[in-house]
Design a protein around this motif. Structure first.
Motif, PDB file in Angstrom:
ATOM      1  N   PRO A 150       0.877  -1.328   0.157  1.00 49.93           N
ATOM      2  CA  PRO A 150       0.048   0.078   0.072  1.00 49.93           C
ATOM      3  C   PRO A 150       0.773   1.157   0.244  1.00 49.93           C
TER       4      PRO A 150
ATOM      5  N   GLY B 289      -4.663  -0.446   5.009  1.00 54.90           N
ATOM      6  CA  GLY B 289      -3.945  -0.003   4.089  1.00 54.90           C
ATOM      7  C   GLY B 289      -4.573   0.687   3.038  1.00 54.90           C
TER       8      GLY B 289
ATOM      9  N   THR C 182     -10.447  -1.959   7.826  1.00 53.19           N
ATOM     10  CA  THR C 182     -10.504  -3.068   7.115  1.00 53.19           C
ATOM     11  C   THR C 182     -11.504  -3.865   7.203  1.00 53.19           C
TER      12      THR C 182
ATOM     13  N   TYR D 153      -4.348   1.681  -0.881  1.00 56.58           N
ATOM     14  CA  TYR D 153      -3.666   1.153  -2.042  1.00 56.58           C
ATOM     15  C   TYR D 153      -3.732   2.276  -3.345  1.00 56.58           C
TER      16      TYR D 153
ATOM     17  N   GLN E 124      -0.433   3.460   5.278  1.00 60.12           N
ATOM     18  CA  GLN E 124      -1.469   2.701   6.310  1.00 60.12           C
ATOM     19  C   GLN E 124      -1.793   3.858   7.264  1.00 60.12           C
TER      20      GLN E 124
ATOM     21  N   ARG F 240      -5.209  -1.363  11.384  1.00 61.20           N
ATOM     22  CA  ARG F 240      -4.199  -0.553  10.351  1.00 61.20           C
ATOM     23  C   ARG F 240      -4.784  -0.612   8.920  1.00 61.20           C
TER      24      ARG F 240
ATOM     25  N   GLU G 293      -3.845   4.156  11.031  1.00 57.74           N
ATOM     26  CA  GLU G 293      -4.038   3.494  12.132  1.00 57.74           C
ATOM     27  C   GLU G 293      -5.208   4.192  12.758  1.00 57.74           C
TER      28      GLU G 293
END
Length: 275
Positions: free
Chosen positions: A115, A218, A153, A220, A118, A216, A120
């Motif tokens: 990615p 990513g 996610t 992309y 990232q 976390r 958090e």
């Protein structure tokens, strides 16, 4: 049947043409039209000075990589996140610059690994809270809030639905206001977005992030299957550049720089209400 001399002449002419044809093929994509989320600072957001375009850490990093590849970029605002995704799916735009990896999109997009950045996702609480919120289990049974703009996610999104009581707010400002008023006990928000907003709103001493991130996600780069620019060379070069960026530390520098820029924009009364 063609004479042998004519055939050889045609073959030689074809061989001389091959370099120029290869150059045309290699140069067919010297420009990419890029879009992304208009509301994901410091990674990507709409430029208040030029609303037709997007800006942010991901834009800076991708421009650096593209410059080394000899490709020009234009970061265009395509509407809200779902509209930007649709523009790239159809091939009207070539590339998304800040999308989470979702299995449902693998049939229309090529995700570039690793990615570009990232995020958090932290647990934000009022200062002085005696009970720590360091895990998903700690949050169960406690009312919380999350901005509709916060992306997590897929696994964490499912865990939230199954285990937490969360109010979705239109933006992070309203989620933090509910936390300040004691209407919720925590807010799930990105580390950098939360940091900038609490400082700008004068809440940095009252609202704190717990030490451990819970997620976390990513962000992309994703090339459209329908983009004329989507070829193995471009995918390979982008993956190489993303790998180099991840190892260099320049990603953190870009995030820090754009965080300060976004904070400065937030201090302007016209922009503070949109976060």
């Amino acid at each position: 049947m063609l004479p042998l001399r004519h055939t050889l002449t045609s073959l030689l002419a074809g061989l001389f043409l091959l370099p120029s044809m290869a150059a045309v093929a290699a140069g067919k994509c010297d420009r990419l039209v890029v879009t992304g989320s208009p509301d994901a600072p410091p990674y990507m957001w709409r430029d208040p000075q030029d609303p037709a375009h997007l800006m942010g850490a991901n834009a800076d990093l991708l421009k650096e990589a593209a410059g080394q590849m000899g490709i020009k970029l234009e970061f265009l605002f395509a509407g809200k996140r779902s509209q930007a995704l649709e523009e790239v799916r159809t091939g009207r735009m070539d590339l998304l610059a800040d999308t989470p990896l979702k299995s449902s999109e693998l049939e229309s997009l090529d995700f570039i690994h690793p990615p570009i950045a990232q995020n958090e996702i932290m647990v934000w609480t009022r200062a002085g809270r005696p009970q720590p919120f360091n895990s998903l289990a700690d949050l169960q049974g406690h009312p919380g809030a999350i901005s509709e703009k916060t992306r997590v996610t897929s696994a964490f999104e499912n865990a939230i639905k199954d285990h937490l009581t969360l109010e979705k707010q239109p933006n992070l400002t309203q989620a933090f206001q509910k936390l300040m008023l004691g209407q919720v006990e925590f807010v799930l928000a990105g580390r950098y977005a939360g940091m900038a907003l609490t400082q700008t709103l004068g809440m940095s001493r009252d609202l704190l992030a717990q030490p451990l991130p819970l997620d976390r996600p990513g962000l992309y780069l994703a090339l459209s299957f329908n983009s004329a620019c989507n070829d193995p060379w471009l995918r390979g070069q982008l993956a190489k550049k993303m790998t180099e960026l991840a190892a260099s530390g320049r990603s953190n520098e870009a995030v820090t720089r754009n965080l300060e820029l976004w904070k400065a924009q937030l201090q302007q009364p016209t922009s503070a209400t949109h976060q």
